[in-house]
Design an enzyme around this catalytic site. Structure first.
Site, PDB file in Angstrom:
ATOM      1  CE  LYS A 125      -3.867  -2.604   2.075  1.00  0.00           C
ATOM      2  NZ  LYS A 125      -4.629  -2.690   3.028  1.00  0.00           N
ATOM      3  CD  GLN A 158      -3.751  -5.123   5.998  1.00  0.00           C
ATOM      4  OE1 GLN A 158      -3.703  -3.964   5.573  1.00  0.00           O
ATOM      5  NE2 GLN A 158      -4.148  -6.177   5.470  1.00  0.00           N
ATOM      6  CG  ASP A 204      -9.877  -0.753   4.511  1.00  0.00           C
ATOM      7  OD1 ASP A 204      -9.599  -0.930   3.442  1.00  0.00           O
ATOM      8  OD2 ASP A 204      -9.482  -1.394   5.641  1.00  0.00           O
TER       9      ASP A 204
HETATM   10  N1  LIG Z   1      -8.194  -3.298   6.489  1.00  0.00           N
HETATM   11  C1  LIG Z   1      -8.140  -4.328   5.495  1.00  0.00           C
HETATM   12  N2  LIG Z   1      -7.815  -5.511   5.617  1.00  0.00           N
HETATM   13  C2  LIG Z   1      -7.738  -6.532   4.735  1.00  0.00           C
HETATM   14  C3  LIG Z   1      -8.157  -6.003   3.440  1.00  0.00           C
HETATM   15  C4  LIG Z   1      -8.640  -4.824   3.103  1.00  0.00           C
HETATM   16  O1  LIG Z   1      -9.341  -4.745   2.191  1.00  0.00           O
HETATM   17  N3  LIG Z   1      -8.812  -4.020   4.165  1.00  0.00           N
HETATM   18  N4  LIG Z   1      -7.954  -7.077   2.602  1.00  0.00           N
HETATM   19  C5  LIG Z   1      -7.343  -8.195   2.759  1.00  0.00           C
HETATM   20  C6  LIG Z   1      -5.742  -7.928   2.501  1.00  0.00           C
HETATM   21  N5  LIG Z   1      -5.493  -7.036   1.456  1.00  0.00           N
HETATM   22  C7  LIG Z   1      -5.533  -5.602   1.733  1.00  0.00           C
HETATM   23  O2  LIG Z   1      -5.241  -5.340   2.752  1.00  0.00           O
HETATM   24  C8  LIG Z   1      -4.786  -7.334   0.138  1.00  0.00           C
HETATM   25  C9  LIG Z   1      -4.796  -9.011  -0.242  1.00  0.00           C
HETATM   26  C10 LIG Z   1      -3.911  -9.146  -1.468  1.00  0.00           C
HETATM   27  C11 LIG Z   1      -3.343  -8.281  -2.281  1.00  0.00           C
HETATM   28  C12 LIG Z   1      -2.541  -8.479  -3.099  1.00  0.00           C
HETATM   29  O3  LIG Z   1      -1.862  -7.723  -4.051  1.00  0.00           O
HETATM   30  N6  LIG Z   1      -2.198  -9.761  -3.466  1.00  0.00           N
HETATM   31  C13 LIG Z   1      -1.333 -10.266  -4.413  1.00  0.00           C
HETATM   32  C14 LIG Z   1      -0.451 -11.603  -3.934  1.00  0.00           C
HETATM   33  C15 LIG Z   1       0.108 -11.413  -2.875  1.00  0.00           C
HETATM   34  C16 LIG Z   1       1.195 -12.669  -2.344  1.00  0.00           C
HETATM   35  O4  LIG Z   1       1.881 -13.256  -3.029  1.00  0.00           O
HETATM   36  O5  LIG Z   1       0.775 -12.705  -1.212  1.00  0.00           O
HETATM   37  C17 LIG Z   1      -2.021 -10.651  -5.811  1.00  0.00           C
HETATM   38  O6  LIG Z   1      -3.329 -11.050  -5.646  1.00  0.00           O
HETATM   39  O7  LIG Z   1      -1.389 -10.416  -6.750  1.00  0.00           O
HETATM   40  C18 LIG Z   1      -3.480  -6.929  -1.650  1.00  0.00           C
HETATM   41  C19 LIG Z   1      -4.120  -6.484  -0.519  1.00  0.00           C
HETATM   42  C20 LIG Z   1      -7.208  -8.617   4.138  1.00  0.00           C
HETATM   43  N7  LIG Z   1      -6.950  -7.700   5.047  1.00  0.00           N
END
Ligand SMILES: Nc1nc2c(c(=O)[nH]1)N[C@@H](CN(C=O)c1ccc(C(=O)N[C@@H](CCC(=O)O)C(=O)O)cc1)CN2
Length: 286
Positions: free
Chosen positions: A53, A97, A120
């Site tokens: 982020k 988070q 969020d």
């Molecule tokens: N406050 C929040 N917490 C969480 C959220 C949210 O929207 N708000 N969502 C998820 C986690 N998340 C953002 O926080 C998130 C998950 C995945 C990715 C991402 O880019 N993933 C990559 C792969 C990453 C890896 O290899 O691990 C992809 O899909 O290409 C970004 C953000 C839970 N918590």
């Protein structure tokens, strides 16, 4: 593989490029958007997401404000940081988070956030606004899914969307977005208590799999030509992501989001959209 790819990486890059000029325009008017994050504990996945982020913020010109607490932090210590972010004028929007460590009352923390700084879309006021159809920040993953479908020209209007999972970040809130007049879909929300899951899945024009159960959606569960979004994140013994969707689904579906590279990058991009939109709202008020 016959399905076309819902490319989250490329779509997120296009969104970020457009945001870069909007941030520059805000700065010319004396408004500098600043995203705060609060990370509690040392979960490597959560740390990776938070780092991502801030990398995104640097890319588009948004100021970063990072707050971290150890996994042993008390409810009071977490709430003190939330109050500080509420009062910090540099921070125009922030996120806590999730998940927070066991024993912490997450809802109390979210409710303490200043709703005007909710980046969020998960504050009760933001979710209430979504129910009422009033403008406000939208939950990032559902918002990202809608934008990913739109960007690829997948028809949402009139579609039957079957959602797997009832978590707050995706399953509970996505139905609120998709059933708005502007999206006009019909949504069935499934969970561990759902009977005949496969039968419901086979009726879906669009499947959103956010249950966190590896390969829950099998090729025989999917209607030929359907769009399938794989949101679930589990890890194998080597730490590699295993999604909720079996790889064989790509032979049946019309559209599929890779995982990684699909919905994850869109979640990150839509967070930036929320921050920029909030700053633009501030700038146009009064
Ligand atoms: N406050 C929040 N917490 C969480 C959220 C949210 O929207 N708000 N969502 C998820 C986690 N998340 C953002 O926080 C998130 C998950 C995945 C990715 C991402 O880019 N993933 C990559 C792969 C990453 C890896 O290899 O691990 C992809 O899909 O290409 C970004 C953000 C839970 N918590």
């Amino acid at each position: 593989m016959s399905a076309q790819i819902l490319d989250g990486k490329a779509t997120a890059a296009a969104i970020k490029s457009e945001l870069t000029s909007r941030v520059a325009a805000l700065k010319e008017r004396g408004i500098t958007p600043g995203l705060g994050t609060l990370l509690v504990g040392d979960d490597p996945g959560s740390r990776w997401y938070v780092n991502g982020k801030h990398k995104d913020c640097a890319e588009v010109g948004i100021t970063s404000i990072r707050r971290e607490l150890p996994a042993t932090a008390s409810q009071e210590e977490i709430e003190a940081v939330v109050r500080e972010l509420n009062d910090n004028p540099e921070c125009t929007g922030y996120i806590v988070q999730l998940p927070l460590p066991k024993g912490i009352d997450t809802n109390r923390v979210l409710e303490l956030m200043d709703p005007a700084k909710d980046a969020d879309g998960l504050h009760p006021t933001s979710l209430g606004r979504l129910v009422l159809g009033v403008e406000g920040p939208l939950p990032c993953t559902p918002y990202g899914i809608v934008e990913l479908l739109r960007h690829h020209g997948v028809e949402i209007n009139g579609a039957h969307v079957v959602v797997l999972g009832r978590g707050i970040t995706v399953g509970r809130s996505i139905g609120l977005l998709l059933t708005r007049k502007s999206e006009n879909a019909t949504v069935t929300l499934c969970h561990t208590g759902t009977r005949d899951l496969a039968g419901l899945l086979r009726q879906a024009d669009i499947v959103v799999a956010a249950a966190g159960v590896p390969h829950l959606v099998k090729p025989g569960d999917v209607k030929p030509g359907a769009a399938v979004l794989d949101v679930g994140v589990s890890r194998d013994e080597n730490g590699k992501i295993v999604g909720d969707v079996h790889p064989g689904v790509a032979e049946v579906a019309g559209w599929i989001s890779p995982n990684p590279g699909g919905v994850g990058p869109m979640t990150r991009a839509q967070l930036l959209v929320n921050v920029v939109e909030a700053a633009e709202r501030t700038g146009s008020a009064g």
